[in-house]
Design a protein around this motif. Structure first.
Motif, PDB file in Angstrom:
ATOM      1  N   UNK A 177      23.402  35.697 -14.431  1.00  0.00           N
ATOM      2  CA  UNK A 177      24.104  36.969 -14.291  1.00  0.00           C
ATOM      3  C   UNK A 177      24.018  37.702 -15.630  1.00  0.00           C
ATOM      4  N   UNK A 178      24.283  39.013 -15.658  1.00  0.00           N
ATOM      5  CA  UNK A 178      24.249  39.735 -16.936  1.00  0.00           C
ATOM      6  C   UNK A 178      25.167  39.135 -17.993  1.00  0.00           C
ATOM      7  N   UNK A 179      26.395  38.775 -17.604  1.00  0.00           N
ATOM      8  CA  UNK A 179      27.321  38.183 -18.564  1.00  0.00           C
ATOM      9  C   UNK A 179      26.815  36.849 -19.080  1.00  0.00           C
ATOM     10  N   UNK A 180      26.262  36.036 -18.184  1.00  0.00           N
ATOM     11  CA  UNK A 180      25.754  34.721 -18.576  1.00  0.00           C
ATOM     12  C   UNK A 180      24.562  34.867 -19.514  1.00  0.00           C
ATOM     13  N   UNK A 181      23.669  35.787 -19.208  1.00  0.00           N
ATOM     14  CA  UNK A 181      22.487  35.993 -20.042  1.00  0.00           C
ATOM     15  C   UNK A 181      22.891  36.449 -21.446  1.00  0.00           C
ATOM     16  N   UNK A 182      23.832  37.391 -21.526  1.00  0.00           N
ATOM     17  CA  UNK A 182      24.242  37.888 -22.838  1.00  0.00           C
ATOM     18  C   UNK A 182      25.012  36.819 -23.606  1.00  0.00           C
ATOM     19  N   UNK A 183      25.807  36.044 -22.899  1.00  0.00           N
ATOM     20  CA  UNK A 183      26.590  34.999 -23.541  1.00  0.00           C
ATOM     21  C   UNK A 183      25.693  33.985 -24.238  1.00  0.00           C
ATOM     22  N   UNK A 184      24.557  33.666 -23.643  1.00  0.00           N
ATOM     23  CA  UNK A 184      23.687  32.611 -24.158  1.00  0.00           C
ATOM     24  C   UNK A 184      22.436  33.169 -24.843  1.00  0.00           C
ATOM     25  N   UNK A 185      22.517  34.383 -25.348  1.00  0.00           N
ATOM     26  CA  UNK A 185      21.352  34.982 -26.017  1.00  0.00           C
ATOM     27  C   UNK A 185      21.084  34.335 -27.373  1.00  0.00           C
ATOM     28  N   UNK A 202      14.324  42.173 -12.325  1.00  0.00           N
ATOM     29  CA  UNK A 202      14.404  43.598 -12.010  1.00  0.00           C
ATOM     30  C   UNK A 202      15.555  43.898 -11.064  1.00  0.00           C
ATOM     31  N   UNK A 203      16.317  44.887 -11.415  1.00  0.00           N
ATOM     32  CA  UNK A 203      17.392  45.345 -10.549  1.00  0.00           C
ATOM     33  C   UNK A 203      18.691  44.588 -10.661  1.00  0.00           C
ATOM     34  N   UNK A 204      18.737  43.514 -11.458  1.00  0.00           N
ATOM     35  CA  UNK A 204      19.944  42.689 -11.522  1.00  0.00           C
ATOM     36  C   UNK A 204      21.131  43.453 -12.116  1.00  0.00           C
ATOM     37  N   UNK A 205      20.920  44.080 -13.266  1.00  0.00           N
ATOM     38  CA  UNK A 205      22.009  44.794 -13.921  1.00  0.00           C
ATOM     39  C   UNK A 205      22.495  45.949 -13.053  1.00  0.00           C
ATOM     40  N   UNK A 206      21.580  46.658 -12.435  1.00  0.00           N
ATOM     41  CA  UNK A 206      21.946  47.776 -11.564  1.00  0.00           C
ATOM     42  C   UNK A 206      22.743  47.287 -10.353  1.00  0.00           C
ATOM     43  N   UNK A 207      22.331  46.147  -9.795  1.00  0.00           N
ATOM     44  CA  UNK A 207      23.029  45.588  -8.635  1.00  0.00           C
ATOM     45  C   UNK A 207      24.473  45.250  -8.979  1.00  0.00           C
ATOM     46  N   UNK A 208      24.695  44.612 -10.123  1.00  0.00           N
ATOM     47  CA  UNK A 208      26.048  44.236 -10.515  1.00  0.00           C
ATOM     48  C   UNK A 208      26.910  45.466 -10.778  1.00  0.00           C
ATOM     49  N   UNK A 209      26.303  46.518 -11.287  1.00  0.00           N
ATOM     50  CA  UNK A 209      27.063  47.757 -11.501  1.00  0.00           C
ATOM     51  C   UNK A 209      27.519  48.368 -10.182  1.00  0.00           C
ATOM     52  N   UNK A 259      31.543  49.201 -21.629  1.00  0.00           N
ATOM     53  CA  UNK A 259      31.075  49.445 -20.262  1.00  0.00           C
ATOM     54  C   UNK A 259      30.387  48.220 -19.681  1.00  0.00           C
ATOM     55  N   UNK A 260      29.714  47.455 -20.527  1.00  0.00           N
ATOM     56  CA  UNK A 260      29.078  46.218 -20.061  1.00  0.00           C
ATOM     57  C   UNK A 260      30.142  45.248 -19.548  1.00  0.00           C
ATOM     58  N   UNK A 261      31.229  45.114 -20.292  1.00  0.00           N
ATOM     59  CA  UNK A 261      32.324  44.243 -19.844  1.00  0.00           C
ATOM     60  C   UNK A 261      32.959  44.771 -18.562  1.00  0.00           C
ATOM     61  N   UNK A 262      33.044  46.088 -18.442  1.00  0.00           N
ATOM     62  CA  UNK A 262      33.736  46.686 -17.303  1.00  0.00           C
ATOM     63  C   UNK A 262      32.918  46.594 -16.021  1.00  0.00           C
ATOM     64  N   UNK A 263      31.606  46.804 -16.119  1.00  0.00           N
ATOM     65  CA  UNK A 263      30.770  46.960 -14.924  1.00  0.00           C
ATOM     66  C   UNK A 263      29.913  45.745 -14.603  1.00  0.00           C
ATOM     67  N   UNK A 264      30.189  44.625 -15.219  1.00  0.00           N
ATOM     68  CA  UNK A 264      29.483  43.392 -14.856  1.00  0.00           C
ATOM     69  C   UNK A 264      30.514  42.287 -14.644  1.00  0.00           C
ATOM     70  N   UNK A 265      30.133  41.281 -13.918  1.00  0.00           N
ATOM     71  CA  UNK A 265      31.054  40.178 -13.669  1.00  0.00           C
ATOM     72  C   UNK A 265      32.167  40.574 -12.718  1.00  0.00           C
ATOM     73  N   UNK A 266      33.306  39.914 -12.880  1.00  0.00           N
ATOM     74  CA  UNK A 266      34.415  40.069 -11.944  1.00  0.00           C
ATOM     75  C   UNK A 266      35.533  40.946 -12.497  1.00  0.00           C
ATOM     76  N   UNK A 267      35.224  41.814 -13.467  1.00  0.00           N
ATOM     77  CA  UNK A 267      36.277  42.593 -14.118  1.00  0.00           C
ATOM     78  C   UNK A 267      37.049  43.462 -13.131  1.00  0.00           C
TER      79      UNK A 267
END
Length: 346
Positions: A177-185, A202-209, A259-267
Motif C-alpha cells: 500500500x502507499x503507506x507501507x511503501x513509504x514506511x519502508x523506503x 500503476x494506479x495504486x496511489x490514485x485508487x487509494x485516493x 495530504x498523503x496521510x489524509x488520502x491514503x490508508x484508513x484515515x
C-alpha cells in the motif's frame, strides 16, 4: 450517538432527537456503500467476498452466543450491530482474504470483543478493531497482501477465498500500500528519490485516493443525517493534519505530506466509521474532542516512529482505554455544583 453507551455519563442538557439503535446502524451501513463500491471497483470482488463471509459469520456467531446466554435472538440481531461490525472488519482486510482468516477475526470481534462484555452497549473496545488488531499481530503475512488495482474478477480469486493458494503465489498477486511503501523506503532514501522511482504499481496511489474520498462521502452523509457529530472526526483529522504538517515542514525529505496521510490508508474511514463507534467512544462534547485528537496524535506517532504503517486500529483501541477517564473529567459541571464533585457519578 451516545445513547448506547453504558457508562451512564451524560453531557450538558440538550434537546436532540436520538434515532433508535437499529435505524442508526442501518444508516451507517448505507453510508459504507460508496466506500465498498469504490474499493470493489479498484480492487475486485474480493472486497465483497470479505464482507459477505464476515456478515454470515457475524450473524451466526451472535445468534449462537445469545442462545448460550439465553438472551432474545431476534431482537438483538434486528439492531444490525453484528452486520455493521462484519462490514467494518471485512473492508479493513485485504481483498479476497481466506475464509479462515475472516472467521478468526469475527470470533474475536463478536464473541470476545462484544458478547463476553455483555453485548452491545457494554463493550469497552471497538469490536471490529479488536478482530483486526488480533489478525494483524497474529497473521501479518496475510494482512499485508493488498493487491494493486485489478479487475473485478481477478486471477485466483476463489482459490484465495478458499485459502488454497500457496503463499508464494499470493506474494506475486499482491503489492505494498502507499503507506507501507513509504514506511519502508529506508532512512537513507529521500522522499523525492522514493517517488521518482515509481515504487507503486500503476494506479495504486490514485485508487487509494478515490477510496478515501468515497469514505469521506459516506461520512458526510452520517453528519448530514446527524447519525454522528462532528467532534470526533474533526478532532482526529485536525490533529493528523497539524502534526503531519509540523513534521513535513521540519523535514520534507523524510516525512510524508499531510495530504498523503489524509488520502491514503484508513484515515478517513477511521475518522467517520471507526472512531465514532457509539459504544466505545467518548460521550461528552469535550471528551469527544479529546478522544478524536488523541486518536489522530497516536496515528501520526505510530506511523512515523512505530512499526505499523497505518495505525488507525491501534490508535482507536488505545484511546478506547482512555474513554472512562475522559468521560469522568470532561462532563460539564452543572451551575452551582462544587468543583470538587466534577466528574463524579450521581
Amino acid at each position: 450517538m451516545s445513547m448506547m453507551h453504558a457508562s451512564g455519563v451524560k453531557d450538558a442538557p440538550v434537546t436532540t432527537f436520538v434515532p433508535p439503535t437499529a435505524s442508526l446502524m442501518r444508516w451507517v451501513i448505507v453510508a459504507t456503500l460508496p466506500g465498498m463500491a469504490t474499493m470493489s471497483y479498484f480492487f475486485g470482488l474480493g472486497v465483497l467476498s470479505n464482507v459477505l463471509i464476515a456478515a454470515a459469520l457475524g450473524v451466526a456467531l451472535e445468534a449462537s452466543v445469545l442462545r448460550l446466554r439465553k438472551r432474545p435472538i431476534h431482537i438483538t440481531l434486528n439492531d444490525a450491530s453484528a452486520l455493521l461490525t462484519a462490514i467494518l472488519l471485512g473492508v479493513s482486510l485485504p481483498p479476497a482474504s481466506p475464509w479462515w482468516l475472516i472467521s478468526v477475526g469475527m470470533i474475536a470481534a463478536i464473541v470476545v470483543g462484544k458478547q463476553l462484555y455483555g453485548g452491545l452497549g457494554h463493550n469497552p473496545f471497538n469490536p471490529a478493531m479488536i478482530g483486526y488488531a488480533l489478525l494483524l499481530v497474529s497473521f501479518p503475512t496475510y494482512m499485508t497482501l493488498w493487491a494493486p488495482p485489478q479487475e473485478l474478477l481477478p486471477e485466483g480469486l476463489w482459490a484465495q477465498i478458499a485459502g488454497t493458494l500457496p503463499t508464494a503465489q499470493l506474494d506475486g498477486l499482491s503489492g505494498a500500500t502507499p503507506l507501507d511503501a513509504f514506511k519502508h523506503k529506508g532512512e537513507a532514501v529521500l522522499a523525492s528519490e522514493f517517488w521518482a522511482t515509481n515504487p507503486l504499481p500503476d494506479g495504486t496511489l490514485n485508487a487509494w485516493r478515490w477510496v478515501a474520498l468515497a469514505w469521506l462521502a459516506g461520512g458526510i452523509l452520517l453528519l448530514v443525517k446527524r447519525i454522528i457529530s462532528w467532534h470526533i472526526p474533526v478532532a482526529m483529522l485536525g490533529s493528523i493534519l497539524l502534526l503531519a504538517t509540523l513534521f513535513y515542514l521540519s523535514d520534507p525529505s523524510h516525512f510524508a505530506s499531510p495530504l498523503f496521510h489524509l488520502l491514503t490508508g484508513a484515515t478517513l474511514f477511521g475518522a467517520f466509521f471507526i472512531a465514532t463507534d457509539p459504544v466505545s467512544a467518548a460521550t461528552s462534547r469535550r471528551g469527544k474532542l479529546l478522544y478524536g485528537a488523541g486518536i489522530g496524535t497516536l496515528v501520526i506517532i505510530i506511523r512515523t516512529f512505530g512499526g505499523y504503517p497505518d495505525a488507525v486500529a491501534f490508535a482507536v483501541l488505545l484511546m478506547n482505554l482512555c474513554v472512562p477517564l475522559l468521560d469522568l473529567y470532561s462532563v460539564p459541571r452543572p451551575p452551582g455544583q462544587p468543583k470538587s464533585t466534577r466528574g463524579e457519578q450521581p
